[in-house]
Enzyme design. Structure first.
Site, PDB file in Angstrom:
ATOM      1  N   CYS A 135       0.828  -1.207   0.000  1.00 42.78           N
ATOM      2  CA  CYS A 135       0.000   0.000   0.000  1.00 42.78           C
ATOM      3  C   CYS A 135       0.862   1.256   0.000  1.00 42.78           C
ATOM      4  O   CYS A 135       2.046   1.222   0.308  1.00 42.78           O
ATOM      5  CB  CYS A 135      -0.985   0.004   1.165  1.00 42.78           C
ATOM      6  N   CYS A 136       0.238   2.359  -0.408  1.00 47.71           N
ATOM      7  CA  CYS A 136       0.887   3.670  -0.475  1.00 47.71           C
ATOM      8  C   CYS A 136       1.999   3.636  -1.532  1.00 47.71           C
ATOM      9  O   CYS A 136       1.743   3.315  -2.686  1.00 47.71           O
ATOM     10  CB  CYS A 136       1.399   4.066   0.913  1.00 47.71           C
ATOM     11  N   ILE A 137       3.250   3.909  -1.157  1.00 44.69           N
ATOM     12  CA  ILE A 137       4.364   3.917  -2.100  1.00 44.69           C
ATOM     13  C   ILE A 137       4.946   2.513  -2.303  1.00 44.69           C
ATOM     14  O   ILE A 137       5.706   2.281  -3.252  1.00 44.69           O
ATOM     15  CB  ILE A 137       5.469   4.905  -1.630  1.00 44.69           C
ATOM     16  N   PRO A 139       3.896  -0.205  -3.647  1.00 45.63           N
ATOM     17  CA  PRO A 139       3.781  -0.855  -4.957  1.00 45.63           C
ATOM     18  C   PRO A 139       4.970  -0.632  -5.891  1.00 45.63           C
ATOM     19  O   PRO A 139       5.165  -1.411  -6.817  1.00 45.63           O
ATOM     20  CB  PRO A 139       2.493  -0.240  -5.524  1.00 45.63           C
ATOM     21  N   THR A 198      -3.106  -0.934  -2.882  1.00 45.07           N
ATOM     22  CA  THR A 198      -4.050   0.152  -2.595  1.00 45.07           C
ATOM     23  C   THR A 198      -3.241   1.414  -2.331  1.00 45.07           C
ATOM     24  O   THR A 198      -2.097   1.350  -1.874  1.00 45.07           O
ATOM     25  CB  THR A 198      -4.963  -0.189  -1.395  1.00 45.07           C
TER      26      THR A 198
END
Length: 225
Positions: A135-137, A139, A198
């Protein structure tokens, strides 16, 4: 018996470690689902330390594993000890620590390198066909390690000022991956690679919406496990 999930942290605090709300949300949703969780972090020095009150770097040095232990309430292991055979899934919360300590995205963008232990863990779960949640950065880790995968970091345009880091989507596509636009409460599932993502705090949204999005990611990871 609940699913066995490894959670990998990157320190403690949004600007130089794991984003605390995201890490907590991951753990709450896993607990609610009856998962058996173990927490890991690499035993390495942080890229730098940020004074979270001033928002600027300080001169002190801190260790990623030691700082992550704050979030884990002391119950944490060195990432070097992670064995893929003991788990059904792995999840990486976000925070600048991911882009500074788990890889060098914060400095080098798409030309970054991924920490060897982090890369090995990702490759091991992927090879074992076990799901990976990010999630957030976070990925961007998948984008670097698995060319051609599908991820989301929210939107590729700064829609209504809610996605100030929208250029990250373009960088992901430049790596040969496919960016899927999703709102903050949604998760994207790359079924072929078993990667679930996400955007979390990549979107300027109320905390409860980020919590829902992290929950959607955790739910889909557990479905694949």
């Amino acid at each position: 018996m609940g699913k066995r999930v490894a959670v990998v942290l990157a320190g403690c605090g949004v600007f130089d470690g794991s984003e605390i709300h995201e890490a907590s949300a991951v753990l709450v949703h896993l607990s609610r689902a009856g998962a058996e969780v173990k927490i890991f972090a690499p035993n390495i020095e942080q890229m730098h330390v940020v004074d979270h009150l001033k928002g600027s770097p300080s001169e002190e040095k801190r260790n990623v594993l030691v700082e992550s232990a704050r979030l884990a309430r002391g119950d944490i292991q060195d990432l070097a000890e992670l064995k893929v055979g003991e788990f059904d899934a792995i999840i990486f919360p976000g925070g600048f620590g991911v882009a500074k300590n788990l890889c060098s995205w914060a400095v080098e963008g798409k030309n970054c390198t991924v920490n060897n232990l982090v890369k090995s863990a990702l490759e091991a779960f992927h090879s074992a066909k076990k799901p990976i949640g990010l999630c957030c950065i976070s990925p961007v880790l998948a984008a670097k390690v698995f060319p051609g995968c599908e991820v989301t970091v929210g939107h590729n345009r700064n829609v209504d000022g809610r996605f100030p880091d929208a250029e990250t989507a373009a960088a992901i596509e430049e790596l040969g991956c496919k960016h899927i636009c999703k709102d903050v409460s949604e998760a994207h599932v790359d079924s072929a690679n078993k990667i679930v993502t996400t955007c979390a705090f990549m979107c300027k949204a109320p905390l409860h919406q980020i919590f829902y999005g992290v929950g959607a990611m955790v739910t889909e990871v557990l479905k694949l496990a």
